[in-house]
Scaffold this motif. Structure first.
Motif, PDB file in Angstrom:
ATOM      1  N   ARG A   1     -18.350  -1.515   2.643  1.00  0.00           N
ATOM      2  CA  ARG A   1     -18.945  -2.182   1.485  1.00  0.00           C
ATOM      3  C   ARG A   1     -18.044  -2.076   0.262  1.00  0.00           C
ATOM      4  N   ASN A   2     -17.369  -0.943   0.143  1.00  0.00           N
ATOM      5  CA  ASN A   2     -16.467  -0.805  -0.996  1.00  0.00           C
ATOM      6  C   ASN A   2     -15.255  -1.713  -0.874  1.00  0.00           C
ATOM      7  N   LEU A   3     -14.777  -1.884   0.363  1.00  0.00           N
ATOM      8  CA  LEU A   3     -13.652  -2.799   0.575  1.00  0.00           C
ATOM      9  C   LEU A   3     -14.064  -4.217   0.248  1.00  0.00           C
ATOM     10  N   GLN A   4     -15.291  -4.556   0.678  1.00  0.00           N
ATOM     11  CA  GLN A   4     -15.799  -5.900   0.508  1.00  0.00           C
ATOM     12  C   GLN A   4     -16.056  -6.212  -0.964  1.00  0.00           C
ATOM     13  N   ALA A   5     -16.521  -5.194  -1.674  1.00  0.00           N
ATOM     14  CA  ALA A   5     -16.940  -5.408  -3.058  1.00  0.00           C
ATOM     15  C   ALA A   5     -15.759  -5.695  -3.966  1.00  0.00           C
ATOM     16  N   ASN A   6     -14.589  -5.173  -3.609  1.00  0.00           N
ATOM     17  CA  ASN A   6     -13.452  -5.355  -4.498  1.00  0.00           C
ATOM     18  C   ASN A   6     -12.265  -5.854  -3.698  1.00  0.00           C
ATOM     19  N   LYS A   7     -12.220  -7.179  -3.538  1.00  0.00           N
ATOM     20  CA  LYS A   7     -11.262  -7.739  -2.589  1.00  0.00           C
ATOM     21  C   LYS A   7      -9.825  -7.629  -3.084  1.00  0.00           C
ATOM     22  N   ILE A   8      -9.637  -7.799  -4.382  1.00  0.00           N
ATOM     23  CA  ILE A   8      -8.269  -7.739  -4.911  1.00  0.00           C
ATOM     24  C   ILE A   8      -7.720  -6.336  -4.757  1.00  0.00           C
ATOM     25  N   ARG A   9      -8.567  -5.375  -5.103  1.00  0.00           N
ATOM     26  CA  ARG A   9      -8.150  -3.993  -4.960  1.00  0.00           C
ATOM     27  C   ARG A   9      -7.885  -3.670  -3.492  1.00  0.00           C
ATOM     28  N   CYS A  10      -8.746  -4.219  -2.660  1.00  0.00           N
ATOM     29  CA  CYS A  10      -8.609  -4.008  -1.219  1.00  0.00           C
ATOM     30  C   CYS A  10      -7.270  -4.544  -0.740  1.00  0.00           C
ATOM     31  N   ALA A  11      -6.907  -5.748  -1.210  1.00  0.00           N
ATOM     32  CA  ALA A  11      -5.638  -6.343  -0.819  1.00  0.00           C
ATOM     33  C   ALA A  11      -4.474  -5.487  -1.308  1.00  0.00           C
ATOM     34  N   GLN A  12      -4.596  -5.029  -2.535  1.00  0.00           N
ATOM     35  CA  GLN A  12      -3.549  -4.202  -3.143  1.00  0.00           C
ATOM     36  C   GLN A  12      -3.364  -2.932  -2.320  1.00  0.00           C
ATOM     37  N   MET A  13      -4.504  -2.390  -1.900  1.00  0.00           N
ATOM     38  CA  MET A  13      -4.484  -1.128  -1.175  1.00  0.00           C
ATOM     39  C   MET A  13      -3.898  -1.320   0.224  1.00  0.00           C
ATOM     40  N   LEU A  14      -4.189  -2.478   0.835  1.00  0.00           N
ATOM     41  CA  LEU A  14      -3.835  -2.650   2.245  1.00  0.00           C
ATOM     42  C   LEU A  14      -2.464  -3.257   2.465  1.00  0.00           C
ATOM     43  N   LEU A  15      -1.943  -3.932   1.432  1.00  0.00           N
ATOM     44  CA  LEU A  15      -0.706  -4.697   1.608  1.00  0.00           C
ATOM     45  C   LEU A  15       0.399  -3.855   2.228  1.00  0.00           C
ATOM     46  N   GLY A  16       0.648  -2.705   1.633  1.00  0.00           N
ATOM     47  CA  GLY A  16       1.718  -1.841   2.122  1.00  0.00           C
ATOM     48  C   GLY A  16       1.483  -1.420   3.553  1.00  0.00           C
ATOM     49  N   MET A  17       0.240  -1.029   3.839  1.00  0.00           N
ATOM     50  CA  MET A  17      -0.107  -0.590   5.191  1.00  0.00           C
ATOM     51  C   MET A  17       0.112  -1.710   6.195  1.00  0.00           C
ATOM     52  N   VAL A  18      -0.354  -2.913   5.835  1.00  0.00           N
ATOM     53  CA  VAL A  18      -0.272  -4.038   6.763  1.00  0.00           C
ATOM     54  C   VAL A  18       1.187  -4.375   7.048  1.00  0.00           C
ATOM     55  N   ILE A  19       1.981  -4.492   5.977  1.00  0.00           N
ATOM     56  CA  ILE A  19       3.390  -4.841   6.169  1.00  0.00           C
ATOM     57  C   ILE A  19       4.096  -3.737   6.935  1.00  0.00           C
ATOM     58  N   GLY A  20       3.819  -2.506   6.560  1.00  0.00           N
ATOM     59  CA  GLY A  20       4.453  -1.377   7.224  1.00  0.00           C
ATOM     60  C   GLY A  20       4.151  -1.354   8.708  1.00  0.00           C
ATOM     61  N   VAL A  21       2.887  -1.497   9.048  1.00  0.00           N
ATOM     62  CA  VAL A  21       2.503  -1.451  10.465  1.00  0.00           C
ATOM     63  C   VAL A  21       3.074  -2.659  11.209  1.00  0.00           C
ATOM     64  N   ALA A  22       2.949  -3.843  10.601  1.00  0.00           N
ATOM     65  CA  ALA A  22       3.444  -5.053  11.271  1.00  0.00           C
ATOM     66  C   ALA A  22       4.938  -4.928  11.541  1.00  0.00           C
ATOM     67  N   SER A  23       5.700  -4.477  10.534  1.00  0.00           N
ATOM     68  CA  SER A  23       7.146  -4.395  10.750  1.00  0.00           C
ATOM     69  C   SER A  23       7.473  -3.325  11.777  1.00  0.00           C
ATOM     70  N   ALA A  24       6.726  -2.219  11.753  1.00  0.00           N
ATOM     71  CA  ALA A  24       6.986  -1.171  12.740  1.00  0.00           C
ATOM     72  C   ALA A  24       6.718  -1.679  14.147  1.00  0.00           C
ATOM     73  N   VAL A  25       5.666  -2.469  14.295  1.00  0.00           N
ATOM     74  CA  VAL A  25       5.361  -3.026  15.628  1.00  0.00           C
ATOM     75  C   VAL A  25       6.506  -3.919  16.089  1.00  0.00           C
ATOM     76  N   VAL A  26       6.977  -4.789  15.186  1.00  0.00           N
ATOM     77  CA  VAL A  26       8.077  -5.693  15.536  1.00  0.00           C
ATOM     78  C   VAL A  26       9.317  -4.898  15.947  1.00  0.00           C
ATOM     79  N   ILE A  27       9.631  -3.887  15.127  1.00  0.00           N
ATOM     80  CA  ILE A  27      10.851  -3.120  15.371  1.00  0.00           C
ATOM     81  C   ILE A  27      10.757  -2.333  16.674  1.00  0.00           C
ATOM     82  N   LEU A  28       9.611  -1.701  16.881  1.00  0.00           N
ATOM     83  CA  LEU A  28       9.455  -0.910  18.102  1.00  0.00           C
ATOM     84  C   LEU A  28       9.485  -1.805  19.340  1.00  0.00           C
ATOM     85  N   TYR A  29       8.885  -2.958  19.210  1.00  0.00           N
ATOM     86  CA  TYR A  29       8.878  -3.880  20.341  1.00  0.00           C
ATOM     87  C   TYR A  29      10.293  -4.340  20.656  1.00  0.00           C
TER      88      TYR A  29
END
Lengths: 423, 246
Positions: free
Chosen positions: A12-40
Motif C-alpha cells: 500500500r505504501n508503494l502504491q500510495a506514492n508512485k513517484i517515490r516508488c519509482a525513485q526507490m526502485l529505479l536503481g534496483m531494477v536497472i542493477g538487477v536487469a543488467s546483472a541478469v544480462v551480464i551473467l547470462y
C-alpha cells in the motif's frame, strides 16, 4: 510480526506514492536487469570457451616460434619430434602450416570459407574431433611422400561436393591452388561448431609447404617451421612440457635458458584457463558496474525508507502503543525494505531476461583470449541458463535491500512513543 | 515480581515527578503526584491545558517514563521493566483511546482493530473474526473494509474504542476522547465508556470538559502538575475554573 501484514503495508505504501516508488526502485531494477544480462552473457561465453576447447585434447600445447626476433631459434621438425623420445611428458608433435588465402574448388564450384591446414598424422591425437567419419586421416606415408591428399571437413563434403553420404566423397578430386588433391577422408561433424571446424581440411604439412612455394629441405626432418602442436601425457604436466620445449629452444638458438621467454608463445589448456579467466574478468568488471548500480539502488531504498520512517512516526507510535515491541517495528520496516527490493528484483528480472536474450541474439562474437572471436551462441536459450542469473541477481538485490533497510528500521524502533504522538 | 494482591490498588503512583529541562528553566509537568486507582473505577483526570494531565496519562499508559517516583501497575514495578515487558503491558493490560482517533490511515478498519491482536501473536483468521465482532459491537461491521478517512469523526472514534478493546485490557485510557466530536457524538462515545466500566473495566478519562468529567465516579483535578482535588464529582472543588479554562 506478521509477514503478510507487513507485505500488505509495504504494497500500500508503494502504491500510495508512485513517484517515490519509482525513485526507490529505479536503481534496483536497472542493477538487477543488467546483472541478469551480464551473467547470462557470461555463462554463454563460458559455454563457448568450453565448446571451443572440447574439440582438442585436454593436454594439448600449441607452440609458436617467433622467427622475427634476433637469433631466432630455427627449430626443425626433427628437433621437435625428437622430444617424443627424449621427454617423458611429450607424446606427440605435429607441425601446423596454414595455407592462407586459398579456395577449395570442385567441378567449377568454389568454397570460400574453407581453411586448409598442413599437419602430420600425429595431429589426430591432439584434436580427437578429427576422427574420420569416412575413409581415413593422414598417415606417415602421406607426409613423407608429400602426397596430394586431403581429409575434408563434413561441411566441405556436404556443401562443395554435395555428398549426403560421406563415402561418396572418397576418391573425388579437389583443386587447391590449382593442384589436384584426392579426398581420402571426411571428418565427423563437430557439434556445436563455433569455430567453423567443419569447414577445415587437412593435408600433409610437407605438401602444404610445397604449395606455399617456399624452398624446403629435401628431408622433412630438416624443415624449419614456426608452429607446432605438442601433446602432453597429462594436463598437469603443462609446466614441465613448457620447460622441455624451452630447453630445446635454448639449445637451438644458443641462448641461455633464462633468455628464451621471448622466443616463443605457448598456449594450451592453460589457454582455456586463461580464456575462462578472460570471460570471468570481463563478466567481473561488468558485474562490478551493475553492483555499483545496485548499491546506489540500495542507498535509494535506504533514503526513501528513512523519509518514510519520519513521515510515519505517528503510525510507529500507534503500533507501539498497542503492544509492538522494538523488534516488531524493526522487522516491519526491514520486511518492507525486503519486499520493496524484491519487487525491484522482480521487475529487473522481467526486463533482464528478455534483454539478455536480445543481446545474445545481436551481439555476434566477442574477442576472448586465445579462442579469438568467440561466437555467442544464440541457440543457448534454455530456461535454466537464464534462470540462475535471475536468481543470483535477485538474491543480491534482496540482500542489499535487507542491509540497507536495517538503518531505517533501527531508526524506527528507537523512536519514543511520546515523540511520535506529539505533533 | 511480587504477586498482585486483591487489596492492592491496580494503579499506584507515588511521588511521581516529570521534569522537562528547557534551557535554564525546569518545567515540572508532574510535581509529586501520588494516587491510587482501584480495579473497576471510572476516574476522570481533569485540568487546564498544561496542568500535566496528559503527562500523567502517558506515564500511567507506559508511553512515557517519569523523572522520579514509582509506578506500580497490577502490583508490578513498571519502572523496573524493560521495553519488551512494557510493550506486553500496553498490549494486554492497557487500551488507548486518543482525541485524534489515531487510526492508521492506510489500514482498513479490521486491520486497525487487529493491531493489539497482531502483536499478541494471534493467527490471521482469528484476528479477522474477532475484529469483526468488535466492529459489530460499535455498529461498524458493515464498514470493515473501509479506510478511516471514509468515516466521520464519531465513527472513527468508535473504531478506536473497538481497537482499544482488542487486547481485552483491564484499563482503558481515554485522552480527551470527545474533544474532537460534537456533543451528541461525544455523549455516544461516553456511553460506550460507561458500558465498558459496567463490564468491570477500569476507565481513566482525561478531559478539560467539566460536563464530561461529571459522568465519572471520581475526579482527580491537576493544577501545575499537582493534585488539587481527588474525590466525588459533585464537589465544587472538582471542576476546572472557568477563567483557568479560558
Amino acid at each position: 510480526m506478521d509477514i503478510k501484514h507487513a507485505l500488505g503495508v509495504a504494497l500500500r505504501n508503494l502504491q500510495a506514492n508512485k513517484i517515490r516508488c519509482a525513485q526507490m526502485l529505479l536503481g534496483m531494477v536497472i542493477g538487477v536487469a543488467s546483472a541478469v544480462v551480464i551473467l547470462y552473457m557470461g555463462s554463454n561465453l563460458m559455454q563457448g570457451v568450453s565448446d571451443f576447447y572440447s574439440a582438442y585434447s585436454p593436454s594439448l600445447m600449441y607452440m609458436g616460434v617467433y622467427t622475427s626476433v634476433e637469433k631466432s631459434p630455427r627449430v626443425t621438425v626433427g628437433d621437435m619430434e625428437g622430444l617424443i623420445a627424449s621427454s617423458e611428458y611429450i607424446t606427440a608433435v605435429s607441425p601446423l602450416v596454414s595455407v592462407e588465402d586459398c579456395n577449395l574448388r570442385y567441378n567449377g564450384e568454389t568454397l570460400a570459407d574453407a581453411q586448409i591446414k598442413g599437419v602430420s598424422e600425429q595431429f589426430l591425437q591432439m584434436k580427437p574431433a578429427c576422427q574420420a567419419a569416412a575413409g581415413r586421416f593422414l598417415q606417415p606415408l602421406d607426409i613423407s611422400r608429400r602426397q596430394k591428399v586431403c581429409v575434408i571437413g563434413s561441411a566441405v563434403a556436404e556443401e562443395l561436393l554435395g555428398c549426403q553420404n560421406f563415402e561418396d566423397a572418397l576418391g573425388q578430386t579437389l583443386k587447391i591452388r590449382g593442384e589436384n588433391f584426392t579426398v581420402i577422408g571426411v571428418l565427423a561433424e563437430i557439434q556445436p561448431d563455433l569455430e567453423k571446424g567443419n569447414y577445415e581440411s587437412y593435408i600433409p604439412y610437407t605438401t602444404a609447404k610445397q604449395l606455399t612455394g617456399e624452398i624446403i629441405a629435401p628431408l622433412q626432418e630438416d624443415y624449419y617451421l614456426d608452429i607446432y602442436y605438442v601433446n602432453l601425457n597429462s594436463v598437469d604436466n603443462i609446466i614441465n612440457g613448457r620447460d622441455t620445449v624451452r630447453a630445446l629452444l635454448a639449445e637451438v638458438s644458443g641462448r641461455p635458458y633464462g633468455e628464451t621467454t621471448g622466443l616463443f608463445s605457448l598456449s594450451t589448456r592453460t589457454s582455456q584457463k586463461y580464456d575462462r579467466e578472460c570471460v570471468m574478468g570481463l563478466v567481473g568488471k561488468l558485474l562490478g558496474v551493475s553492483g555499483i548500480v545496485l548499491l546506489v539502488g540500495g542507498v535509494g531504498i535506504m533514503n526513501v525508507m528513512l523519509a518514510a520512517v519520519s513521515e510515519r512516526r505517528r503510525e510507529i507510535g500507534i503500533r507501539k502503543a498497542f503492544g509492538a515491541n522494538n523488534p516488531d517495528i524493526r522487522r516491519q520496516f526491514m520486511l518492507e525494505a525486503f519486499y520493496t527490493s524484491g519487487f525491484g528484483a522482480l521487475l529487473g528480472v522481467l526486463i533482464g531476461m528478455p534483454a539478455g536474450w536480445l543481446v545474445c541474439q545481436f551481439m555476434g562474437s566477442v574477442p576472448i583470449g586465445y579462442a579469438g572471436e568467440l561466437m555467442i551462441n544464440p541457440d543457448l536459450l534454455d530456461l535454466s541458463s537464464l534462470l540462475w542469473p535471475a536468481v543470483a541477481a535477485s538474491a543480491a538485490a534482496l540482500l542489499l535491500g535487507v542491509l540497507f533497510g536495517y538503518l531505517p528500521a533501527r531508526k524506527a524502533e528507537q523512536l519514543e512513543i511520546v515523540d511520535c504522538m506529539r505533533e | 515480581m511480587a504477586e498482585f494482591k486483591q487489596e492492592d490498588a491496580l494503579i499506584r503512583l507515588e511521588n511521581v515527578f516529570k521534569i522537562y529541562q528547557t534551557g535554564e528553566t525546569a518545567v515540572h509537568a508532574l510535581d509529586g503526584v501520588t494516587l491510587d486507582i482501584n480495579r473497576g473505577e471510572f476516574v476522570a483526570i481533569v485540568g487546564a491545558s498544561g496542568s500535566g494531565k496528559s503527562t500523567c496519562m502517558n506515564i500511567i499508559g507506559c508511553l512515557d517514563v517519569p523523572t522520579s517516583g514509582s509506578y506500580h501497575l497490577a502490583g508490578e514495578d513498571v519502572l523496573a521493566m524493560n521495553d519488551d515487558a512494557k510493550a506486553k503491558l500496553r498490549n494486554k493490560t492497557l487500551g488507548f483511546i486518543f482525541q485524534q482517533y489515531n487510526l492508521i490511515p492506510k489500514l482498513n478498519l479490521c486491520e486497525n482493530v487487529e493491531l493489539a491482536m497482531l502483536y499478541a501473536g494471534m493467527s490471521a483468521g482469528e484476528r479477522h473474526k474477532r475484529s469483526l465482532q468488535l466492529l459489530e459491537q460499535v455498529g461498524l461491521a458493515d464498514k470493515a473494509n473501509n479506510v478511516p478517512s471514509q468515516l466521520s469523526g464519531g465513527q472513527q472514534q468508535r473504531v478506536a474504542i473497538a481497537r482499544a478493546l482488542a487486547g481485552e485490557p483491564a484499563v482503558i485510557l481515554a485522552d480527551e476522547p470527545t474533544g474532537a466530536l460534537d456533543s451528541q457524538t461525544g455523549r455516544e462515545v461516553l456511553g460506550y465508556l460507561k458500558l465498558l466500566n459496567n463490564e468491570g473495566r477500569t476507565i481513566i478519562l482525561i478531559t478539560h470538559d467539566n460536563a464530561i468529567a461529571r459522568q465519572a465516579q471520581r475526579i482527580i483535578r491537576l493544577e501545575d502538575g499537582k493534585i488539587v482535588y481527588d474525590g466525588q464529582p459533585d464537589s465544587p472543588e472538582a471542576v476546572v475554573q472557568a477563567e483557568v479554562q479560558a
